[in-house]
Design a protein around this motif. Structure first.
Motif, mmCIF file in Angstrom:
data_model
loop_
_atom_site.group_PDB
_atom_site.id
_atom_site.type_symbol
_atom_site.label_atom_id
_atom_site.label_comp_id
_atom_site.label_asym_id
_atom_site.label_seq_id
_atom_site.Cartn_x
_atom_site.Cartn_y
_atom_site.Cartn_z
ATOM 1 N N UNK A 85 0.735 -1.337 -0.310
ATOM 2 C CA UNK A 85 -0.113 -0.119 0.485
ATOM 3 C C UNK A 85 0.956 1.580 -0.447
ATOM 4 N N UNK A 86 0.345 2.106 -0.846
ATOM 5 C CA UNK A 86 1.235 3.677 -0.578
ATOM 6 C C UNK A 86 0.448 4.731 -0.423
ATOM 7 N N UNK A 87 1.179 5.057 0.697
ATOM 8 C CA UNK A 87 -0.145 6.417 1.456
ATOM 9 C C UNK A 87 0.436 7.861 1.171
ATOM 10 N N UNK A 88 0.101 8.398 0.885
ATOM 11 C CA UNK A 88 0.750 9.783 0.554
ATOM 12 C C UNK A 88 0.835 10.672 1.812
ATOM 13 N N UNK A 89 1.546 11.591 1.618
ATOM 14 C CA UNK A 89 2.538 12.633 2.938
ATOM 15 C C UNK A 89 0.722 12.997 3.663
ATOM 16 N N UNK A 90 0.193 13.670 3.620
ATOM 17 C CA UNK A 90 -1.347 13.735 3.988
ATOM 18 C C UNK A 90 -2.223 12.807 4.520
ATOM 19 N N UNK A 91 -1.954 11.636 4.072
ATOM 20 C CA UNK A 91 -2.778 10.899 4.638
ATOM 21 C C UNK A 91 -1.867 10.538 5.850
ATOM 22 N N UNK A 92 -0.910 10.150 6.084
ATOM 23 C CA UNK A 92 0.061 9.324 7.123
ATOM 24 C C UNK A 92 -0.054 10.657 7.723
ATOM 25 N N UNK A 93 -0.080 11.852 7.159
ATOM 26 C CA UNK A 93 -0.121 12.549 8.426
ATOM 27 C C UNK A 93 -1.437 12.934 9.558
ATOM 28 N N UNK A 94 -2.165 12.644 8.884
ATOM 29 C CA UNK A 94 -3.878 12.532 8.807
ATOM 30 C C UNK A 94 -3.365 11.673 10.237
ATOM 31 N N UNK A 95 -3.760 10.260 9.943
ATOM 32 C CA UNK A 95 -3.266 8.909 10.258
ATOM 33 C C UNK A 95 -2.930 9.565 11.852
ATOM 34 N N UNK A 96 -1.602 10.140 11.919
ATOM 35 C CA UNK A 96 -0.695 10.406 12.928
ATOM 36 C C UNK A 96 -0.897 10.942 14.092
ATOM 37 N N UNK A 97 -2.620 12.656 13.010
ATOM 38 C CA UNK A 97 -2.290 13.594 14.250
ATOM 39 C C UNK A 97 -4.053 12.433 14.944
ATOM 40 N N UNK A 98 -4.775 11.914 14.242
ATOM 41 C CA UNK A 98 -5.661 11.374 14.469
ATOM 42 C C UNK A 98 -5.589 9.973 16.250
ATOM 43 N N UNK A 99 -4.069 9.770 15.724
ATOM 44 C CA UNK A 99 -3.348 8.604 16.717
ATOM 45 C C UNK A 99 -2.993 8.943 17.923
ATOM 46 N N UNK A 100 -2.287 10.727 17.762
ATOM 47 C CA UNK A 100 -1.786 10.965 18.720
ATOM 48 C C UNK A 100 -2.821 11.633 19.812
ATOM 49 N N UNK A 101 -3.825 12.548 18.841
ATOM 50 C CA UNK A 101 -4.847 13.175 19.843
ATOM 51 C C UNK A 101 -5.929 12.194 20.510
ATOM 52 N N UNK A 102 -5.773 10.677 20.001
ATOM 53 C CA UNK A 102 -7.247 9.624 20.731
ATOM 54 C C UNK A 102 -6.591 9.272 21.881
ATOM 55 N N UNK A 103 -4.294 9.543 21.890
ATOM 56 C CA UNK A 103 -3.634 8.673 22.689
ATOM 57 C C UNK A 103 -3.835 9.810 23.787
#
Length: 93
Positions: A24-42
């Motif tokens: 799977x290839x993820x765009x930088x924007x996708x990775x940033x959104x996933x990281x933001x959601x993960x960190x916010x949930x933590x």
């Protein structure tokens, strides 16, 4: 009955991008959104653990005063199961 949600007003933080998993290839924007959601949930989980005995903390429960009647029959979707079924269907064809 009112709908309740946990809401956290977190801030985005920058950080190194992780390589994509498998084919799977993820765009930088996708990775940033996933990281933001993960960190916010933590942060939400940490704040919930930290305020267990106190009356009010950083995390509040949002209760909708006038729920949307058209969402009364809404059923959450298990995205992992949906992806697994779509992958299996693609392999069959």
């Amino acid at each position: 009955s009112p709908v309740s949600r946990v809401v956290y007003n977190g801030k985005r933080s920058g950080g190194p991008r992780s390589p994509g998993a498998g084919s799977e290839i993820f765009t930088p924007a996708h990775e940033e959104n996933v990281r933001f959601i993960y960190e916010a949930w933590q942060c939400v989980e940490r704040d919930l653990r930290g305020q267990m005995g106190s009356e009010r903390g950083l995390v509040e429960e949002y209760v909708e005063k006038m729920p949307n009647p058209s969402l009364k029959a809404f059923k959450p979707v298990d995205l992992s199961d949906l992806k697994r079924r779509n992958t299996q269907d693609a392999k069959k064809s």
